[in-house]
Design a protein around this motif. Structure first.
Motif, PDB file in Angstrom:
ATOM      1  N   THR A 188       0.741  -1.351  -0.003  1.00 46.32           N
ATOM      2  CA  THR A 188       0.099   0.089   0.053  1.00 46.32           C
ATOM      3  C   THR A 188       0.714   1.228  -0.152  1.00 46.32           C
ATOM      4  O   THR A 188       0.539   2.240  -0.911  1.00 46.32           O
ATOM      5  N   LEU A 189       2.008   1.274   0.760  1.00 43.43           N
ATOM      6  CA  LEU A 189       2.847   2.546   0.705  1.00 43.43           C
ATOM      7  C   LEU A 189       3.644   2.582  -0.321  1.00 43.43           C
ATOM      8  O   LEU A 189       3.954   3.632  -0.565  1.00 43.43           O
ATOM      9  N   ILE A 190       4.036   1.527  -0.810  1.00 46.32           N
ATOM     10  CA  ILE A 190       4.911   1.580  -2.146  1.00 46.32           C
ATOM     11  C   ILE A 190       3.852   1.854  -3.494  1.00 46.32           C
ATOM     12  O   ILE A 190       4.294   2.524  -4.125  1.00 46.32           O
ATOM     13  N   CYS A 191       2.985   1.239  -3.376  1.00 41.13           N
ATOM     14  CA  CYS A 191       2.233   1.087  -4.811  1.00 41.13           C
ATOM     15  C   CYS A 191       0.888   1.730  -4.562  1.00 41.13           C
ATOM     16  O   CYS A 191       0.188   1.704  -5.486  1.00 41.13           O
ATOM     17  N   GLY A 192       0.305   1.876  -3.513  1.00 46.67           N
ATOM     18  CA  GLY A 192      -1.071   2.232  -3.353  1.00 46.67           C
ATOM     19  C   GLY A 192      -2.007   1.058  -3.706  1.00 46.67           C
ATOM     20  O   GLY A 192      -3.092   1.373  -3.752  1.00 46.67           O
ATOM     21  N   ILE A 193      -1.365  -0.060  -3.549  1.00 46.65           N
ATOM     22  CA  ILE A 193      -2.232  -1.318  -3.699  1.00 46.65           C
ATOM     23  C   ILE A 193      -2.507  -2.454  -2.643  1.00 46.65           C
ATOM     24  O   ILE A 193      -1.167  -2.645  -1.936  1.00 46.65           O
ATOM     25  N   ASP A 194      -3.398  -2.783  -2.020  1.00 41.73           N
ATOM     26  CA  ASP A 194      -3.342  -3.600  -1.058  1.00 41.73           C
ATOM     27  C   ASP A 194      -3.792  -4.998  -1.330  1.00 41.73           C
ATOM     28  O   ASP A 194      -4.909  -5.152  -1.742  1.00 41.73           O
ATOM     29  N   PRO A 195      -2.747  -5.655  -1.380  1.00 41.97           N
ATOM     30  CA  PRO A 195      -3.221  -7.367  -1.913  1.00 41.97           C
ATOM     31  C   PRO A 195      -4.119  -7.923  -0.795  1.00 41.97           C
ATOM     32  O   PRO A 195      -4.726  -8.978  -1.251  1.00 41.97           O
ATOM     33  N   GLY A 196      -4.266  -7.466   0.234  1.00 38.50           N
ATOM     34  CA  GLY A 196      -5.456  -8.067   1.207  1.00 38.50           C
ATOM     35  C   GLY A 196      -5.005  -9.588   1.437  1.00 38.50           C
ATOM     36  O   GLY A 196      -6.065 -10.304   1.333  1.00 38.50           O
ATOM     37  N   GLN A 264      -4.825   2.396 -12.283  1.00 39.77           N
ATOM     38  CA  GLN A 264      -5.338   3.405 -11.178  1.00 39.77           C
ATOM     39  C   GLN A 264      -5.042   4.899 -11.312  1.00 39.77           C
ATOM     40  O   GLN A 264      -5.713   5.691 -11.556  1.00 39.77           O
ATOM     41  N   ALA A 265      -3.555   4.726 -11.801  1.00 37.99           N
ATOM     42  CA  ALA A 265      -3.188   6.311 -12.030  1.00 37.99           C
ATOM     43  C   ALA A 265      -3.762   6.999 -13.160  1.00 37.99           C
ATOM     44  O   ALA A 265      -4.003   8.024 -13.180  1.00 37.99           O
ATOM     45  N   ASP A 266      -3.870   6.109 -14.432  1.00 41.20           N
ATOM     46  CA  ASP A 266      -4.646   6.721 -15.575  1.00 41.20           C
ATOM     47  C   ASP A 266      -6.007   7.086 -15.155  1.00 41.20           C
ATOM     48  O   ASP A 266      -6.393   8.064 -15.493  1.00 41.20           O
TER      49      ASP A 266
END
Ligand code: HEM
Length: 536
Positions: A188-196, A264-266
């Motif tokens: 989450t901190l590095i890529c903004g994605i939480d793999p859950g 997500q960024a796009d």
């Protein structure tokens, strides 16, 4: 009697006597009883192989016997290291004569999965990467993100998971829990994605298994002579075969993360450079893709290596630190009580005594409590206990460097260009001359001054986060996350290591636990008097 038979018999007895005498000679030239025997052809290798299952404790004994420094030789296999746990050597190599000890080709080859990322880079590439990561991690917005993300993960995933384990009364492996938690937080901190990955049912996460294999294989590359493991890699056999599979899994996990982040960024239009929204560590790198002319620092390969290096750096160290912390605390009731007393003060001071001890504390599901980074900052005893854990069980238990040019170490050892030095951080913590007679004890008090503030220890002695120009960049982030987790877990639950469960280090470059940490979880029943007592 047949003279030939007699001759053979006499010769055998003579050979046997010579072997015994030679063995005694080998024993007599040792400087301590802990020193491994140096055999012809194989040098110290037989001793290493016989003791590899408890390498860290064995090397601690060897280094204590040899008074901090030891020449390890693998005979004709070519394996050669100068082993040290002498703080003055650490200071010399990592700080005073830093330029003479780059990570070098051997490091890059051993840690090849990390590519050209910050961990194995040297020279200008390393300097530029370090400046950038340092700037991003020092940004107040990143610090706020770290604090918020750690808190949310504890509140929404960790505590509910532990509550279920407590209610169902089933043992729970805390190592697995922490590896999942730190994976979710670092992604989450590095890529903004939480793999859950930390959810009920604990889904299989191939990246976790693959990382475990990779870290174990890199460990073996330190003890198997280079030509042998390279041959295994070429023939695709043994641990190197598993490594090749693990590497593909790791690479595809990282590539997926980056692809999701780009998508997500796009959608959010974050990459046009004009949008100043700050989401995670990767965002500025993706923005640079559109604005910078530097081909390397904007290449897919560079972005991949950067994410992977930060992920490995962040996740495993914090998970190992938390595992050993809970092992030490749950087996040292005196320390556990002092930690609870300190947390009670936070609860009481913010809440008054009529809030059922939950307000300091933003209540979350099931009336459990969590602590914010700002509340944890003042917890001296908790910080001391975390430092003491990292001292006794440094997540990176050893490091190695290669001398670029000949040098003389403070201990008097003369190094030639290309000589390899192995630093045993784990052993340094267990040297009476460095940490005192009680060095083996878990005693957070050693980190606290008489005035009650934190005691400073130089980083060449407390070497867990490295020292000198390559000091760990994630130290603050690591303390925020580990203390947020530790405070909430301790306040809400008690943990008991399952009787008979054997806790020992794994053969890996990270000091994980071989068999995990099986615990029984119990909700803490707390009366208000506990909080009131702490306040008065
Ligand atoms: C308890 C947790 C941690 C411990 C014990 C730890 C320890 C270390 C150590 C010993 C090194 C030196 C490794 C080497 O040179 O081979 C290092 C480097 C580094 N650490 Fe950490 N680390 C931790 C957490 C983190 C976190 C959360 C991050 C953030 C993502 C991080 C980022 C880095 C980076 C970027 C470097 C490379 C610095 C350089 O080479 O210039 N670490 N860490």
């Amino acid at each position: 009697m047949d003279p030939l038979f007699l001759f053979i018999e006499l010769l055998s007895v003579l050979c046997f006597l010579m072997i015994i005498l030679y063995y005694h000679h080998l024993q007599s030239i040792k400087t301590s009883s802990m020193e491994p025997t140096k055999w012809p052809i194989l040098g110290h290798l037989p001793g290493l192989i016989a003791n590899i299952h408890h390498l860290h404790d064995w090397s601690t004994g060897v280094l204590a016997g040899a008074v901090y420094n030891f020449e390890g030789r693998g005979g004709w296999t070519g394996l050669r290291y100068f082993l040290t746990c002498d703080p003055s050597n650490v200071r010399h190599i990592f700080t005073s004569n830093f330029a003479n000890y780059p990570k070098g080709d051997v490091f890059a080859m051993t840690f090849d999965i990390l590519g050209g990322g910050i961990f194995s880079a040297d020279g200008e590439s390393w300097r530029r990467q370090r400046v950038k990561v340092q700037m991003l991690m020092a940004d107040p917005r990143f610090r706020a993100l770290t604090a918020g993300c750690s808190h949310d993960k504890v509140e929404k995933s960790l505590l509910p998971f532990l509550a279920l384990a407590a209610d169902e009364g089933r043992p729970c492996d805390l190592v697995d829990v922490f590896l999942r938690l730190t994976l979710d937080v670092t992604c989450t901190l590095i890529c903004g994605i939480d793999p859950g990955s930390l959810v009920t049912g604990l889904p299989v996460v191939p990246f976790m298994t693959a990382t475990d294999v990779a870290l174990g294989t890199i460990f073996l590359r330190h003890v198997i002579p280079v030509t042998y493991w390279k041959l295994m890699r070429r023939l695709n056999v043994g641990p190197e075969r598993k490594m090749a599979v693990a590497r593909r899994t790791i690479d595809s996990f990282v590539d997926d993360l980056i692809a999701q982040r780009r998508e997500q960024a796009d959608m959010l239009n974050l990459n046009d450079g004009a949008n100043t929204a700050y989401v995670d560590l990767l965002s500025p790198y993706l923005c640079d893709e559109n604005t910078s002319d530097d081909d390397f620092s904007t290449s897919d390969e560079f972005i991949h290596d950067t994410v992977l290096n930060l992920l490995v750096a962040g996740r495993d160290g914090m998970a190992a630190a938390l595992s050993w912390f809970f092992y030490l605390v749950s087996t040292t009731p005196r320390v556990e009580q002092k930690l609870l007393d300190e947390l009670s003060l936070v609860v009481a001071s913010k809440d008054g005594v009529d809030g059922a001890g939950s307000a300091a504390v933003d209540s979350c599901s099931g009336g459990m409590a969590t602590f914010h980074a700002s509340e944890i900052k003042c917890l001296v005893y908790l910080h001391a206990a975390m430092c003491e854990t990292l001292r006794l069980y440094p997540p990176i238990p050893f490091e190695f460097k290669t001398a670029a040019a000949a040098d003389v170490l403070p201990c008097g050892k003369v190094l030639k260009a290309g000589d390899k030095v192995l630093f045993f951080n784990y052993a340094m913590s267990r040297m009476e001359g460095v940490w005192g007679k009680d060095c083996m004890e878990f005693r957070p008090e050693r980190w606290i001054t008489e005035e009650g503030s934190l005691r400073y220890e130089p980083s060449y002695k407390f070497f867990s986060f490295n020292t000198g120009p390559r000091t760990c960049l994630g130290k603050d982030m690591a303390f925020v996350l580990t203390k947020t987790v530790a405070a909430a877990m301790l306040w809400n639950f008690a943990f008991e290591v399952v009787p008979g469960h054997v806790v020992e280090p794994k053969l890996s470059i990270i000091l994980h636990m071989k068999n995990g940490l099986l615990v029984r979880v119990r909700r803490r029943s707390r009366t208000m008097s506990h909080v009131v007592n702490a306040k008065t």
